[in-house]
Design an enzyme around this catalytic site. Structure first.
Site, PDB file in Angstrom:
ATOM      1  N   LYS A 150      32.199  38.424  27.960  1.00 14.92           N
ATOM      2  CA  LYS A 150      31.211  39.233  28.662  1.00 14.92           C
ATOM      3  C   LYS A 150      30.864  40.474  27.841  1.00 14.92           C
ATOM      4  O   LYS A 150      31.697  40.993  27.104  1.00 14.92           O
ATOM      5  CB  LYS A 150      31.788  39.627  30.023  1.00 14.92           C
TER       6      LYS A 150
ATOM      7  N   SER B  52      33.723  39.554  40.712  1.00 17.29           N
ATOM      8  CA  SER B  52      32.739  39.244  39.669  1.00 17.29           C
ATOM      9  C   SER B  52      33.080  38.062  38.784  1.00 17.29           C
ATOM     10  O   SER B  52      32.227  37.605  38.022  1.00 17.29           O
ATOM     11  CB  SER B  52      32.507  40.479  38.788  1.00 17.29           C
TER      12      SER B  52
ATOM     13  N   SER C 222      29.379  39.760  38.752  1.00 15.86           N
ATOM     14  CA  SER C 222      28.572  40.232  37.648  1.00 15.86           C
ATOM     15  C   SER C 222      28.801  39.465  36.340  1.00 15.86           C
ATOM     16  O   SER C 222      28.109  39.734  35.343  1.00 15.86           O
ATOM     17  CB  SER C 222      28.857  41.722  37.385  1.00 15.86           C
TER      18      SER C 222
END
Length: 487
Positions: A84, A183, A159
């Site tokens: 990420k 997330s 997320s």
């Protein structure tokens, strides 16, 4: 429902490593196939912030040479992996998903990235996230919209939106996301993945924070365990990290039985959105499977309150308001409008109220540990609802409903307990449904073993058939006779 293929891009990490060891596959050939999938799907999915296939090719060639010598660097040598964008990679800007941020450019990679590189992982690049990671979708003021590989009209969740899309689409088998309230697990439930939000401190971070964890987004529990064994190695930069634990043999060759385990079934979060009936039925069916195998399944009542959820949301808003106020006025206008409204709603909150919010979070931590301590595992929905339109920043669209969808996930961030997601069914219209499996503090191994058992025993209708495209096939040569017949 799309069906998976036998192409290298669709293989699990454990299958790839075995094929490398046997000489049946090369990391170079695997990367070539993964790159072909990315080329085909990425224009629609939008999973990458920074894709670096040239560096990945160099890493794959080095891995190929190590395997030829019989000297792999580590457990994931040659396996494609993504991280990420908020997990630092040296020299790669970190905009936190926001067009309003002047990206920091790290001079050193994060612990997660360094452990992957030491183990020979082939890092494809950095995946996208929404603004500051405070949305449960793939909507970003910088990146645009990230879409589900199952159905481009639907959300990935967030997320860890790019990581989830990459995992489901076949951009290699291993992906690392972060999770502060769901997330990792929310993309898990809305994309059919197997994921793990590890125990607090299990995976070292270079920016530890209350509730934050980094962990695997994968397609199997065995891949999640393999990835965890690498990224959980210690790093002195994280002063909250746990003592080293050997996770290299987390899962035995055969799934460990669940007979005799005491399992809580948690179907009422006590706050937030009501539970979708289709989600309830899928989770209850999964719990029945555990019971039929000899687990002692008992109902677990709600332990989070609407006040706790409100205070957690308010605390996060105040934290993000501080980041927002630090931006120049022109930059604030570039932040996603939803996030602007979300942070400005707490403009009048004072320091005393913020400290009361923090005290409420500590009460949530205490309540979570106390309620779940009698159980070896707790089964619950990941989210009360299924995947929503990709353009929506939150499950209810543009309205402000706080954090009404994280009543099942957020408690385990605050308590630091491990919590996984695994697909347990589909809705009538084909959307995935995730089962959350949580455990006692620090029992990541127990949670992964339970998920592995469930994967091996769940009914066929709950098994994802991954939306990974078929490899292109060259047309067979046409003979002169055939050409004449069609003239």
């Amino acid at each position: 429902m799309p069906h998976s293929t036998g192409r290298p891009a669709s293989l699990t990490a454990t299958e790839l490593v075995a094929a490398y060891a046997a000489g049946d596959l090369s990391p170079v050939d695997v990367l070539q196939d993964v790159a072909a999938v990315i080329e085909e799907r990425e224009p629609a999915l939008n999973a990458f912030w920074h894709l670096d296939l040239e560096s990945a090719r160099a890493a794959a060639r080095s891995s190929e040479q190590r395997w030829e010598r019989g000297q792999p660097a580590g457990p994931v040598d040659g396996v494609p992996v993504t991280v990420k964008e908020n997990l630092a990679r040296k020299g790669v800007p970190m905009p936190a998903g926001s067009a309003g941020v002047e990206p920091a450019v790290p001079v050193r990679s994060s612990p997660v990235v360094e452990r992957l590189e030491e183990s020979g992982g082939v890092i494809l690049g950095s995946t996208v996230m929404p603004d500051w990671g405070m949305l449960s979708s793939g909507v970003s003021s910088l990146h645009g919209i990230t879409r589900s590989p199952w159905n481009s009209a639907l959300t990935t969740g967030g997320s860890s939106s790019g990581a989830g899309a990459a995992a489901a689409a076949g951009y290699g088998p291993l992906h690392v996301g972060t999770d502060i309230g769901g997330s990792i697990r929310l993309p898990g439930t809305w994309l059919g993945l197997t994921t793990l939000k590890p125990s607090a401190g299990r995976v070292p971070l270079d920016a530890p924070y209350l509730g934050r964890a980094a962990g695997p987004l994968t397609r199997t529990a065995r891949d999640a365990a393999l990835l965890l064994s690498v990224i959980s190695r210690p790093d002195p930069r994280d002063w909250t990290s746990l003592p080293p634990e050997d996770l290299g043999t987390v899962l035995p060759p055969e799934p460990r039985e669940v007979r005799g385990l005491r399992v809580g079934l948690h179907l009422d979060a006590g706050c937030g959105l009501p539970l979708d009936p289709e989600v309830r039925r899928a989770v209850e069916a999964a719990a029945a499977l555990f019971a039929d195998a000899g687990a002692e399944v008992e109902p677990l009542g709600p332990f989070m309150t609407p006040r706790m959820l409100h205070d957690l949301d308010e605390f996060w808003r105040v934290r993000s308001l501080a980041d927002f106020d630090a931006l120049p006025p022109a930059a604030r206008e570039r932040v996603l409008p939803f996030i602007q409204r979300w942070v400005l709603a707490v403009r009048g909150v004072d320091g005393t109220t913020a400290l009361r919010d923090y005290a409420s979070i500590m009460l949530l931590q205490k309540a979570t540990v106390a309620a779940t301590e009698p159980f070896d595992l707790v089964l619950a929905p990941v989210a009360p609802v299924t995947a929503f339109p990709a353009e929506w920043p939150m499950p209810w669209g543009e309205d402000d409903a706080g954090m009404a969808h994280i009543g099942f996930t957020a408690p385990y961030n605050m308590s630091g307990q491990p919590a996984a997601s695994v697909n347990c069914g589909f809705t009538a219209d084909g959307r995935t449904i995730g089962l959350q499996v949580s455990g006692r503090r620090f029992d990541d191994v127990g949670v992964l073993r339970a998920v592995d058992w469930y994967e091996q025993h769940r009914p066929a209708e709950a098994v994802p058939s991954w939306p990974i495209p078929e490899p292109e096939r060259r047309a067979e040569p046409v003979s002169a006779d055939e050409r004449g017949a069609h003239a």
